[in-house]
Design an enzyme around this catalytic site. Structure first.
Site, PDB file in Angstrom:
ATOM      1  N   ARG A 168       0.958  -4.927  -5.384  1.00  0.00           N
ATOM      2  CA  ARG A 168       1.037  -6.126  -4.550  1.00  0.00           C
ATOM      3  C   ARG A 168       1.259  -7.248  -5.566  1.00  0.00           C
ATOM      4  O   ARG A 168       0.435  -7.452  -6.441  1.00  0.00           O
ATOM      5  CB  ARG A 168      -0.248  -6.326  -3.762  1.00  0.00           C
ATOM      6  CG  ARG A 168      -0.584  -5.105  -2.871  1.00  0.00           C
ATOM      7  CD  ARG A 168      -1.668  -5.447  -1.878  1.00  0.00           C
ATOM      8  NE  ARG A 168      -2.285  -4.250  -1.301  1.00  0.00           N
ATOM      9  CZ  ARG A 168      -1.873  -3.675  -0.177  1.00  0.00           C
ATOM     10  NH1 ARG A 168      -0.839  -4.137   0.471  1.00  0.00           N
ATOM     11  NH2 ARG A 168      -2.512  -2.601   0.291  1.00  0.00           N
ATOM     12  N   ASP A 174       1.996  -0.307  12.146  1.00  0.00           N
ATOM     13  CA  ASP A 174       1.839  -1.655  12.711  1.00  0.00           C
ATOM     14  C   ASP A 174       3.160  -2.394  12.900  1.00  0.00           C
ATOM     15  O   ASP A 174       3.168  -3.612  13.044  1.00  0.00           O
ATOM     16  CB  ASP A 174       0.890  -2.486  11.822  1.00  0.00           C
ATOM     17  CG  ASP A 174       1.368  -2.568  10.377  1.00  0.00           C
ATOM     18  OD1 ASP A 174       2.327  -1.881  10.005  1.00  0.00           O
ATOM     19  OD2 ASP A 174       0.760  -3.337   9.603  1.00  0.00           O
ATOM     20  N   THR A 219       4.169   2.720   5.443  1.00  0.00           N
ATOM     21  CA  THR A 219       2.774   2.267   5.599  1.00  0.00           C
ATOM     22  C   THR A 219       2.038   3.201   6.549  1.00  0.00           C
ATOM     23  O   THR A 219       2.617   3.643   7.544  1.00  0.00           O
ATOM     24  CB  THR A 219       2.692   0.811   6.133  1.00  0.00           C
ATOM     25  OG1 THR A 219       1.325   0.542   6.508  1.00  0.00           O
ATOM     26  CG2 THR A 219       3.563   0.564   7.355  1.00  0.00           C
ATOM     27  N   GLY A 234      -5.922   0.675   8.975  1.00  0.00           N
ATOM     28  CA  GLY A 234      -4.897   0.222   9.908  1.00  0.00           C
ATOM     29  C   GLY A 234      -4.693  -1.278   9.896  1.00  0.00           C
ATOM     30  O   GLY A 234      -3.961  -1.823  10.713  1.00  0.00           O
ATOM     31  N   ARG A 235      -5.431  -1.938   9.014  1.00  0.00           N
ATOM     32  CA  ARG A 235      -5.356  -3.407   8.931  1.00  0.00           C
ATOM     33  C   ARG A 235      -5.661  -4.011  10.308  1.00  0.00           C
ATOM     34  O   ARG A 235      -6.714  -3.714  10.854  1.00  0.00           O
ATOM     35  CB  ARG A 235      -3.981  -3.833   8.426  1.00  0.00           C
ATOM     36  CG  ARG A 235      -4.057  -5.106   7.579  1.00  0.00           C
ATOM     37  CD  ARG A 235      -2.730  -5.445   6.994  1.00  0.00           C
ATOM     38  NE  ARG A 235      -2.459  -4.663   5.808  1.00  0.00           N
ATOM     39  CZ  ARG A 235      -2.226  -5.191   4.621  1.00  0.00           C
ATOM     40  NH1 ARG A 235      -2.230  -6.482   4.472  1.00  0.00           N
ATOM     41  NH2 ARG A 235      -1.979  -4.430   3.587  1.00  0.00           N
ATOM     42  N   ASP A 275      -0.213   2.324   8.477  1.00  0.00           N
ATOM     43  CA  ASP A 275      -0.809   1.544   9.571  1.00  0.00           C
ATOM     44  C   ASP A 275      -0.124   1.671  10.937  1.00  0.00           C
ATOM     45  O   ASP A 275      -0.720   1.350  11.951  1.00  0.00           O
ATOM     46  CB  ASP A 275      -0.858   0.057   9.189  1.00  0.00           C
ATOM     47  CG  ASP A 275      -1.725  -0.193   7.951  1.00  0.00           C
ATOM     48  OD1 ASP A 275      -2.579   0.656   7.647  1.00  0.00           O
ATOM     49  OD2 ASP A 275      -1.516  -1.230   7.291  1.00  0.00           O
ATOM     50  N   GLN A 317      -7.530   8.279   3.406  1.00  0.00           N
ATOM     51  CA  GLN A 317      -6.414   8.233   4.368  1.00  0.00           C
ATOM     52  C   GLN A 317      -5.079   7.891   3.743  1.00  0.00           C
ATOM     53  O   GLN A 317      -4.035   8.067   4.344  1.00  0.00           O
ATOM     54  CB  GLN A 317      -6.687   7.158   5.434  1.00  0.00           C
ATOM     55  CG  GLN A 317      -7.830   7.469   6.332  1.00  0.00           C
ATOM     56  CD  GLN A 317      -8.393   6.200   6.972  1.00  0.00           C
ATOM     57  OE1 GLN A 317      -8.021   5.840   8.077  1.00  0.00           O
ATOM     58  NE2 GLN A 317      -9.307   5.536   6.300  1.00  0.00           N
ATOM     59  N   ARG A 318      -5.096   7.315   2.555  1.00  0.00           N
ATOM     60  CA  ARG A 318      -3.842   6.864   1.955  1.00  0.00           C
ATOM     61  C   ARG A 318      -3.162   7.952   1.138  1.00  0.00           C
ATOM     62  O   ARG A 318      -1.969   7.832   0.816  1.00  0.00           O
ATOM     63  CB  ARG A 318      -4.109   5.635   1.086  1.00  0.00           C
ATOM     64  CG  ARG A 318      -4.282   4.360   1.877  1.00  0.00           C
ATOM     65  CD  ARG A 318      -3.089   3.446   1.708  1.00  0.00           C
ATOM     66  NE  ARG A 318      -3.015   2.959   0.354  1.00  0.00           N
ATOM     67  CZ  ARG A 318      -3.561   1.814  -0.079  1.00  0.00           C
ATOM     68  NH1 ARG A 318      -4.191   1.027   0.770  1.00  0.00           N
ATOM     69  NH2 ARG A 318      -3.446   1.460  -1.318  1.00  0.00           N
ATOM     70  N   SER A 376       6.037  -6.337   2.393  1.00  0.00           N
ATOM     71  CA  SER A 376       7.209  -5.995   1.569  1.00  0.00           C
ATOM     72  C   SER A 376       8.495  -6.398   2.276  1.00  0.00           C
ATOM     73  O   SER A 376       9.463  -6.812   1.641  1.00  0.00           O
ATOM     74  CB  SER A 376       7.234  -4.484   1.301  1.00  0.00           C
ATOM     75  OG  SER A 376       6.014  -4.081   0.718  1.00  0.00           O
ATOM     76  N   ARG A 410      19.043  11.298  -3.862  1.00  0.00           N
ATOM     77  CA  ARG A 410      19.965  12.437  -3.730  1.00  0.00           C
ATOM     78  C   ARG A 410      21.102  12.152  -2.747  1.00  0.00           C
ATOM     79  O   ARG A 410      22.242  12.515  -2.985  1.00  0.00           O
ATOM     80  CB  ARG A 410      19.194  13.701  -3.338  1.00  0.00           C
ATOM     81  CG  ARG A 410      18.288  14.140  -4.479  1.00  0.00           C
ATOM     82  CD  ARG A 410      17.842  15.565  -4.371  1.00  0.00           C
ATOM     83  NE  ARG A 410      17.159  15.951  -5.602  1.00  0.00           N
ATOM     84  CZ  ARG A 410      16.397  17.014  -5.729  1.00  0.00           C
ATOM     85  NH1 ARG A 410      16.207  17.823  -4.697  1.00  0.00           N
ATOM     86  NH2 ARG A 410      15.832  17.297  -6.885  1.00  0.00           N
ATOM     87  N   GLY A 461       5.509  -1.975   3.727  1.00  0.00           N
ATOM     88  CA  GLY A 461       5.062  -2.473   5.024  1.00  0.00           C
ATOM     89  C   GLY A 461       5.602  -3.868   5.318  1.00  0.00           C
ATOM     90  O   GLY A 461       6.553  -4.315   4.670  1.00  0.00           O
ATOM     91  N   ASP A 462       4.988  -4.557   6.266  1.00  0.00           N
ATOM     92  CA  ASP A 462       5.542  -5.854   6.689  1.00  0.00           C
ATOM     93  C   ASP A 462       5.544  -6.893   5.583  1.00  0.00           C
ATOM     94  O   ASP A 462       6.460  -7.713   5.493  1.00  0.00           O
ATOM     95  CB  ASP A 462       4.850  -6.364   7.965  1.00  0.00           C
ATOM     96  CG  ASP A 462       3.389  -6.670   7.753  1.00  0.00           C
ATOM     97  OD1 ASP A 462       2.776  -6.065   6.845  1.00  0.00           O
ATOM     98  OD2 ASP A 462       2.847  -7.510   8.488  1.00  0.00           O
ATOM     99  N   GLY A 511       0.835  -1.205   0.000  1.00  0.00           N
ATOM    100  CA  GLY A 511       0.000   0.000   0.000  1.00  0.00           C
ATOM    101  C   GLY A 511       0.867   1.252   0.000  1.00  0.00           C
ATOM    102  O   GLY A 511       1.881   1.303   0.687  1.00  0.00           O
TER     103      GLY A 511
END
Ligand code: ADP
Ligand code: F6P
Length: 319
Positions: free
Chosen positions: A72, A129, A125, A170-171, A127, A251-252, A105, A25, A102-103, A11
């Site tokens: 994904r 989390d 992410t 937030g999953r 989240d 939210q994203r 990945s 850079r 995120g986790d 995400g």
């Protein structure tokens, strides 16, 4: 190490662009060539890779989303897909990789590192989390969006005297709801990590109404879900009119907050330093405003707990 790559995966999150800009850079500043891998692991499999220069990452620090795009990619989870990706890195003469995601990945990044490919991670992410870091990149911006939404809904809640359930992302992690609830002055926060008793929740709402509170805002984490069922249960117990808003993908996106721009910039530079100093298989984090790095192994096994003090404070201040 002469040439590194950077990709975004899973995400998207506001602040990813600041991190990409920083990797490119800062990498160039440290004498490296930096290649962008487009569309996450899918682009890696397909060789969607090109060298970036200082101008390639101009005019992106203030933009949400990711200029490298993201996907994904299920194929990368397979043995064959993974090996194809690994080979592609060699074909494009990439010697180190920064994975921003995120986790999920991070699982891919960990496998690359285990296969001997120098890989480091940046926690991109919304989240929040991942337990090893105080903040993930994009969380602060998502929270800002949520708090603005709470403010708007509070206006109409006050005008009509409704109870308003607001479902946030937030999953499985309740942090967006928890911190959004505290900063938005919500009457209750409902998160997957802590069971909420519906009767106690209704008592809180009724007590508030009886002492003259106009609004009634309940922040519900998507990990709990079923907002419409909850609305029916509250309606049945209290007789109040209960409205539901699912904020969703709002939210994203959006322009990253200064916090996320700074975090992305710092994390990008730290990731480059890790690769240059031969510290692979690690993810960048922030602890007490200091850049840290932790092994993928530890990152992916560390349990994420909710902050009980924050939860209790949100409850105390809502009465
Ligand atoms: P996030 O990184 O935001 O948590 P996902 O959980 O969707 O998002 O993971 C992003 C991508 O990471 C997946 O689509 C897949 O390409 C890759 N990935 C996840 N788990 C693994 C794994 N075990 N091995 C290799 N790649 C993985
Ligand atoms: O991980 C970020 C996130 O927005 C979660 O909060 C949410 O559960 C999920 O991604 C939504 O995923 P998708 O983009 O596949 O609908």
């Amino acid at each position: 190490m002469k040439r590194i790559g950077v990709l975004t995966s899973g995400g998207d999150a506001p602040g990813m662009n600041a991190a990409i800009r920083s990797v490119v850079r800062y990498g160039i500043y440290r004498g490296l060539e930096v290649a962008g891998v487009y569309h996450g692991y899918r682009g890696l499999l397909e060789g969607e890779i090109e060298t970036l220069n200082i101008s390639s990452v101009g005019d992106i620090i203030h933009r949400g989303g990711t200029m490298l795009r993201t996907t994904r990619c299920l194929e990368f989870k397979t043995e064959e897909g993974f090996n194809k990706g690994l080979q592609m890195l060699k074909t494009f003469k990439i010697e180190g990789l920064v994975v921003i995601g995120g986790d999920g990945s991070y699982h891919g990044a960990k496998r690359l590192a285990e296969a001997g490919f120098p890989t480091v991670g940046i926690p991109g992410t919304i989240d929040n989390d991942l337990a090893y870091t105080d903040y993930t990149l994009g969380f602060d911006t998502a929270l800002t969006t949520v708090v603005n939404a709470v403010g708007n809904i509070r206006d109409t809640s006050s005008s009509h005297g409704t109870v308003n359930i607001i479902e946030v992302m937030g999953r499985n992690c309740g942090d967006i709801a928890l911190y959004g609830g505290l900063s938005g002055g919500a009457e209750a926060v409902i998160i997957p990590e802590k069971k909420t008793d519906i009767d106690e929740l209704c008592q809180t709402i009724i007590r508030g109404k009886n002492r003259g509170k106009l609004h009634s805002i309940l922040l519900l984490a998507e990990g709990v879900g079923k907002p419409y069922e909850m609305a029916e249960q509250i309606k049945a117990r209290t007789g109040y009119d209960v409205k539901v808003s699912v904020i969703g993908y709002l939210q994203r996106g959006g322009t990253p907050t200064p916090f996320d721009r700074i975090l992305g910039s710092r994390m990008g530079a730290h990731a480059v330093e890790l690769l240059m100093s031969g510290k692979y298989g690690r993810a960048v984090g922030i602890k007490g405003n200091k850049m840290t790095d932790v092994s993928f192994e530890e990152v992916l096994t560390m349990p994420k707990n909710y902050d009980k003090e924050i939860y209790e404070l949100a409850q105390i201040l809502a009465i």
